[in-house]
Design a protein around this motif. Sequence first.
Motif, mmCIF file in Angstrom:
data_model
loop_
_atom_site.group_PDB
_atom_site.id
_atom_site.type_symbol
_atom_site.label_atom_id
_atom_site.label_comp_id
_atom_site.label_asym_id
_atom_site.label_seq_id
_atom_site.Cartn_x
_atom_site.Cartn_y
_atom_site.Cartn_z
ATOM 1 N N LYS A 113 23.208 48.723 22.779
ATOM 2 C CA LYS A 113 23.015 47.565 21.902
ATOM 3 C C LYS A 113 24.170 46.572 21.996
ATOM 4 N N SER A 114 25.334 47.029 22.462
ATOM 5 C CA SER A 114 26.547 46.216 22.442
ATOM 6 C C SER A 114 26.747 45.369 23.697
ATOM 7 N N VAL A 115 25.848 45.489 24.677
ATOM 8 C CA VAL A 115 26.030 44.772 25.939
ATOM 9 C C VAL A 115 24.786 43.950 26.271
ATOM 10 N N ALA A 116 24.971 43.016 27.209
ATOM 11 C CA ALA A 116 23.843 42.176 27.627
ATOM 12 C C ALA A 116 22.879 42.935 28.515
ATOM 13 N N TYR A 117 23.442 43.685 29.453
ATOM 14 C CA TYR A 117 22.621 44.466 30.381
ATOM 15 C C TYR A 117 23.247 45.831 30.614
ATOM 16 N N VAL A 118 22.370 46.784 30.914
ATOM 17 C CA VAL A 118 22.795 48.103 31.360
ATOM 18 C C VAL A 118 22.287 48.281 32.783
ATOM 19 N N THR A 119 23.179 48.693 33.688
ATOM 20 C CA THR A 119 22.713 49.075 35.015
ATOM 21 C C THR A 119 22.722 50.594 35.109
ATOM 22 N N VAL A 120 21.712 51.120 35.768
ATOM 23 C CA VAL A 120 21.621 52.553 36.013
ATOM 24 C C VAL A 120 21.473 52.753 37.510
ATOM 25 N N ILE A 121 21.862 53.926 37.993
ATOM 26 C CA ILE A 121 21.957 54.130 39.432
ATOM 27 C C ILE A 121 20.702 54.727 40.053
ATOM 28 N N SER A 122 19.673 54.957 39.222
ATOM 29 C CA SER A 122 18.409 55.472 39.760
ATOM 30 C C SER A 122 17.284 55.181 38.785
ATOM 31 N N ASN A 123 16.068 55.148 39.308
ATOM 32 C CA ASN A 123 14.895 55.015 38.446
ATOM 33 C C ASN A 123 14.758 56.235 37.549
ATOM 34 N N TYR A 124 15.202 57.382 38.054
ATOM 35 C CA TYR A 124 15.177 58.599 37.238
ATOM 36 C C TYR A 124 16.003 58.418 35.968
#
Length: 330
Positions: A113-124
């Motif tokens: 909730k505290s950031v604009a975007y979250v990146t994740v390293i896999s679709n999993y």
Amino acid sequence: MRVTYFFRKPYQDYFSIENVFKIVQQALPKEIVVNNYHLKFYSTGVITRLKSCFEVLRHQGDINHITGDIHYVSYFLPKKRTVLTIHDLAPLENSTGLKHAILKFFWYQLPIKSVAYVTVISNYTKKALLDIIDVNPDKIKVIHNPFAAQLTFQPKKEMPEVPVLLQIGTAYNKNLEGLIQAIGDLTVELVIIGKLSIEQITLLESASLNYSNAHDLEYDEVVAYYEKADLVCFASFYEGFGLPILEAQAIGRPVITSNRCAMPEVAGDSAILIDPLDIQAYRNAIKSVLSNSEERKALVDKGIINTQRFTASQIAEQYVELYKSLDNHV
């Protein structure tokens, strides 16, 4: 554009996050000015973590990128200018009850909730996050990990009389114990990267295996071990990504990995996938790769093609697009 990358305080033998973003940064265009900041404190205790939250305020860039494992420093950073990378949900996998609820809120829900975007390293990992947290899926961006450009293709032509099997990692999820059972009385040399526990040493000794162990290595030293190997074994129970799959393939080594979590996503059809709990299947896969030159060649050929999905330039370009989208809305 100045991008500040916030890193955890460095740990011995735990440098995968640092390596990933080093690779990304080397591929960024000159218009991106990089500033790396490593926390002064380890992630332990409420007071220490609060100190880290205040610490990062003095080192902000035009864009702030929290690289992972220190999600909580997002609390006081400006939401519109901050990106958080989440590598996996391992802390939740190993917790229950009140501890699980606290980790879920403070390590995932509140930081997201505290950031604009979250990146994740896999679709999993994205699916796993969306299964437990109510958040707009568009806020979660999948940007895979890259492999290092210094990994050059050096395939082996023949299998030696005593093949070298390489195991990357000794943590609970890396399934070293399963590999020890699987190779049994096979004539192989097992090379293990990572600090061994007393229990693991006892198991290795009782199995009378020909093994060697190395830890606290520089990355160039790890690369040398990949080059020495004939087969890389990476049948983990849990991985948010599985970078050793790509590292091995880039050098030209066949890989056996798990049919769980993100590993099938990373490997595709370029590695042998097994159930990490099925010791006999693990053993059969190892024997097959070691004895069948056509199978080895097919795995190596598919592996080098597979790595082209994860080049540093492609991954860096995706991060640049994300940074620009934030910069345009500040």
